[in-house]
Scaffold this active site. Structure first.
Site, PDB file in Angstrom:
ATOM      1  N   HIS A  76       1.050  -1.152   0.338  1.00 28.43           N
ATOM      2  CA  HIS A  76      -0.027  -0.121  -0.186  1.00 28.43           C
ATOM      3  C   HIS A  76       1.037   1.484  -0.382  1.00 28.43           C
ATOM      4  CE1 HIS A  76      -3.676   2.240  -0.160  1.00 28.43           C
ATOM      5  NE2 HIS A  76      -4.275   1.836   1.515  1.00 28.43           N
ATOM      6  N   ASP A  99      -7.818 -10.888 -17.636  1.00 32.94           N
ATOM      7  CA  ASP A  99      -7.983 -12.086 -18.232  1.00 32.94           C
ATOM      8  C   ASP A  99      -6.758 -12.194 -18.639  1.00 32.94           C
ATOM      9  OD1 ASP A  99      -8.618 -14.286 -20.427  1.00 32.94           O
ATOM     10  OD2 ASP A  99     -10.158 -13.353 -21.301  1.00 32.94           O
TER      11      ASP A  99
END
Length: 439
Positions: free
Chosen positions: A155, A382
């Site tokens: 983060h 994908d």
């Protein structure tokens, strides 16, 4: 269901980082990010192919495309140096694990309840990003042929937008080749908004956990597109004298609904309406007048604070909460647009964080926090064997009153991951059921 780690290695960027980019200062916004990781899991059911040999070829493509993507997102292949407030872009690489999982992926896709213990085994866990890889990946291959990809990104250098952009770019590179990728990420915030000497302040993600000691039950609620449309109608047509003068967004409606239900639960527990605040994180990209490159990566979020202070009213309705959420977001966006410098923008962020910190520490105020991961390309990820059937953050809703929102697979609905005190789960469900009927 057993997870067995088969291999562990470092994947270096496919090309070395140029000398002039070897050191990247973090920004003042990065300074405010918690020293944790953003973990996600992407689930891909089997599609009927020969998965024994296919997994070998699949792994080669994943590794190669990861190395190529790290060359584009070059800081993510380096290491964070706490004392220097910088990323050493050393090309040491991302940690890459392969694991075999007994059982069927379909067992995990039956989301009757949070299977958090299992989920946590699908991502490699790193406690602190300093001197550790900033990206860790775990490829989990199920006996049925399904695959779950667990990702962890520090983060300190990445917000949800950055994580989503990185993973989606990696998937495109794996599916059709790195030369077809037109995302050219940049990491400009360190130079645009240099780090500052600031006093210690509770991070956005830690605010809600102040004083939290009770057992947390994590629940997932799916709001389909038609449900959200109906909630919009309820919110905008509740009363002709209080008609909302705007069309609320999906996030505003779902956030307002959850807030209203939490307020009603608190009233049932305490016997009266209590003041509350609802913190939301908002992506500031495109919301300021400050010029920045496309695909600017790093932390660039603002904290929005919506407040509810009961007067003489005996109940709280959906339009009340939706209105407050909308007004708080609009006000924050307007403030960002007025900021003429990075210093002004940072001052706004610090002010909101201090407001939240103060509210979260008051026992007489109920405080909640929502992180919206909507409108990010999670379900476009994908790698060449189809889009994921489900995506979620592993650490979603870790404290009572925390909420993470993600798009559903079809893009029209929202899935909300909510942390609840164990004693309030039934009350929340009952009040939610009532709210969904428009009462």
């Amino acid at each position: 269901m057993k997870v067995q780690i088969l291999s562990r290695k470092l994947i270096a960027p496919s090309s070395p980082t140029p000398p002039n980019l070897k050191n990247l200062k973090i920004s003042c916004f990065d300074q405010l990010a918690p020293p944790t990781y953003v973990p996600c899991v992407f689930y891909y059911p089997a599609n009927g192919e020969d998965h024994g040999g296919n997994n070998v070829e699949r792994s080669k493509k994943i590794e190669k495309s990861l190395a190529e993507t790290l060359a584009l997102f070059y800081p993510l292949g380096g290491r964070y140096i706490e004392g220097n407030l910088s990323i050493e872009c050393s090309d040491e690489g991302a940690e890459y694990l392969e694991a075999r999982v007994s059982g069927s992926l379909s067992q995990l896709l039956e989301r009757e309840g949070f299977k958090t213990e299992m989920w946590s085994r699908l991502v490699p866990r790193v406690l602190q990003p300093e001197n550790s890889p900033l990206v860790t990946i775990q490829i989990n291959m199920f006996e049925c042929g399904g695959v779950a990809i667990g990702t962890c990104v520090a983060h300190r250098i990445a917000d949800a937008y950055t994580v989503g952009t990185f993973i989606n770019t990696w998937a495109i590179a794996c599916r059709i080749g790195i030369e077809k990728v037109h995302c050219r990420p940049s990491f400009p915030f360190g130079s645009l908004y240099p780090p500052k000497n600031i006093p210690a302040i509770t991070s956005v993600d830690d605010l809600i956990s102040v004083g939290a000691v009770k057992k947390v039950v994590r629940k997932s609620f799916v709001f389909k597109g038609e449900t959200i449309s109906r909630l919009k109608e309820i919110a905008t047509a509740f009363d002709s004298n209080q008609l909302l003068k705007y069309q609320p967004t999906r996030v505003e409606v779902v956030t307002g609904l959850i807030w209203m239900v939490l307020i009603r639960v608190a009233r049932a527990i305490h016997g009266h309406l209590r003041p509350s605040v609802f913190g939301l994180t908002v992506n500031m990209r495109g919301k300021t007048t400050l010029t920045m490159p496309e695909y600017a990566c790093g932390n660039f979020i603002n904290l929005v604070i919506a407040q509810f202070v009961p007067n003489d009213e005996s109940k709280i309705e959906l339009h009340d909460c939706v209105n407050r959420v909308h007004d708080a977001i609009r006000s924050a966006v307007e403030d960002c647009a007025k900021a003429s410098s990075g210093d002004e923008l940072f001052s706004l962020m610090i002010k909101k964080m201090r407001e939240g910190d103060e509210a979260w520490r008051k026992s007489e105020i109920d405080a909640y926090m929502v992180n919206s991961w909507c409108r990010l390309p999670w379900y476009e990820t994908d790698f060449g064997w189809g889009k994921p059937s489900w995506v979620h953050g592993v650490d979603a809703a870790t404290s009572p009153g925390t909420v993470t929102l993600m798009d559903t697979e079809d893009g029209g609905g929202i899935e909300a991951f909510i942390g609840l005190d164990e004693s309030s789960v039934l009350l929340f469900q009952q009040n939610l059921d009532v709210a969904l009927t428009g009462n």
